[in-house]
Design an enzyme around this catalytic site. Sequence first.
Site, PDB file in Angstrom:
ATOM      1  N   LYS A 187       0.986  -1.086   0.062  1.00 58.26           N
ATOM      2  CA  LYS A 187       0.111  -0.076   0.030  1.00 58.26           C
ATOM      3  C   LYS A 187       0.673   1.223   0.090  1.00 58.26           C
ATOM      4  CE  LYS A 187      -3.924  -2.605   2.050  1.00 58.26           C
ATOM      5  NZ  LYS A 187      -3.390  -4.022   2.139  1.00 58.26           N
TER       6      LYS A 187
HETATM    7  O1  OMP Z   1      -4.834  -4.450  -0.452  1.00 57.92           O
HETATM    8  C1  OMP Z   1      -5.335  -5.671  -0.041  1.00 57.92           C
HETATM    9  O2  OMP Z   1      -5.024  -6.605  -0.319  1.00 57.92           O
HETATM   10  C2  OMP Z   1      -6.679  -5.334   1.052  1.00 57.92           C
HETATM   11  C3  OMP Z   1      -7.370  -4.646   0.923  1.00 57.92           C
HETATM   12  C4  OMP Z   1      -8.806  -4.566   1.413  1.00 57.92           C
HETATM   13  O3  OMP Z   1      -9.344  -3.769   1.160  1.00 57.92           O
HETATM   14  N1  OMP Z   1      -8.754  -5.430   2.279  1.00 57.92           N
HETATM   15  C5  OMP Z   1      -7.987  -6.342   2.799  1.00 57.92           C
HETATM   16  O4  OMP Z   1      -8.170  -7.203   3.632  1.00 57.92           O
HETATM   17  N2  OMP Z   1      -6.722  -6.274   2.356  1.00 57.92           N
HETATM   18  C6  OMP Z   1      -5.487  -7.470   2.611  1.00 57.92           C
HETATM   19  O5  OMP Z   1      -6.096  -8.690   2.165  1.00 57.92           O
HETATM   20  C7  OMP Z   1      -5.884  -9.625   3.139  1.00 57.92           C
HETATM   21  C8  OMP Z   1      -6.797 -10.130   3.715  1.00 57.92           C
HETATM   22  O6  OMP Z   1      -6.602 -11.253   4.603  1.00 57.92           O
HETATM   23  P1  OMP Z   1      -7.581 -12.284   5.290  1.00 57.92           P
HETATM   24  O7  OMP Z   1      -8.706 -11.298   5.673  1.00 57.92           O
HETATM   25  O8  OMP Z   1      -6.985 -13.082   6.105  1.00 57.92           O
HETATM   26  O9  OMP Z   1      -7.902 -13.247   4.019  1.00 57.92           O
HETATM   27  C9  OMP Z   1      -4.714  -8.870   4.119  1.00 57.92           C
HETATM   28  O10 OMP Z   1      -3.423  -8.955   3.660  1.00 57.92           O
HETATM   29  C10 OMP Z   1      -5.317  -7.627   4.072  1.00 57.92           C
HETATM   30  O11 OMP Z   1      -4.116  -6.229   4.350  1.00 57.92           O
END
Ligand code: OMP
Length: 274
Positions: free
Chosen positions: A96
Amino acid sequence: MTKQELFENIKKKKSFLCVGLDTDIKKIPTHLLEEEDPTYAFNKAIIDATAKYCVAYKPNTAFYESQGVKGIIALEKTIEYIRIKYPDQFIILDAKRGDIGNTSEMYAVSAFEHLKASAVTVAPYMGEDSVKPFVKYPKKWVILLALTSNKGSADFQLTEDKAGERLFEKVLKKSQEWATDEQLMYVVGATQGEMFAGIRKIVPDHFLLVPGVGAQGGSLSEVVRYGMNSQCGLLVNSSRAIIYADNTREFAFAATAEAKKVQAEMAGYLEKII
Ligand SMILES: O=C(O)c1cc(=O)[nH]c(=O)n1[C@@H]1O[C@H](COP(=O)(O)O)[C@@H](O)[C@H]1O
């Protein structure tokens, strides 16, 4: 990797799954703590267990930076392992980024020249000169935050101007002046459901990185229903639900089973377009 190459991999694997490598040293099986580099040992096992069922990996830098130098080394080794052993995998550095131009240039060097990732996530709010340095690299991708999966997405992204245009819509429109859909993707959270339909009107052809299925409860079927296009156009990420499916010595088998389950559902959805 080009957009066409990504789509070919999706067709070949019948999957648009991205496995999130959010490796938290406190959550990995305890027997791995005896390894010289527990984070890397865990990642290697997870990657070998899931590579057949996914087309992308997304290490989130926070989990590595939180361990200092050791974590950065584990991140470097993890990306190199994927690149060498599974060269068709799309590697997203979830960092990010985004800063004034000369600083973004350094972030781009770090992501693309040093770590050799395929893509990096970037926050759009500092505008054109903060994003452009990342698109100077042919075949490398910028993934701009558009409408994120978290509750706080409403604080700014959903606010409207006087004409009724929401901030995330402005991001989607304006950023198309900076790069094409051959280098630009957008993050849209799986928790955003029907919002995908409106987003597809603004960006019909772009790939979307969709985190938020699994641990955050987003619906894969809704994402597909409102967000899939003729080239799939989706990379759906799941991190915790796959990598921490089990924390015993059987963890890799459990990760395989979870990834395979998601892939099987995706194969069904892909039948409509391939
Ligand atoms: O940019 C991202 O990947 C991201 C954006 C977003 O809106 N929401 C989000 O959860 N993420 C990322 O996606 C991953 C989600 O992880 P889980 O919820 O464990 O599947 C994490 O690394 C978050 O930082």
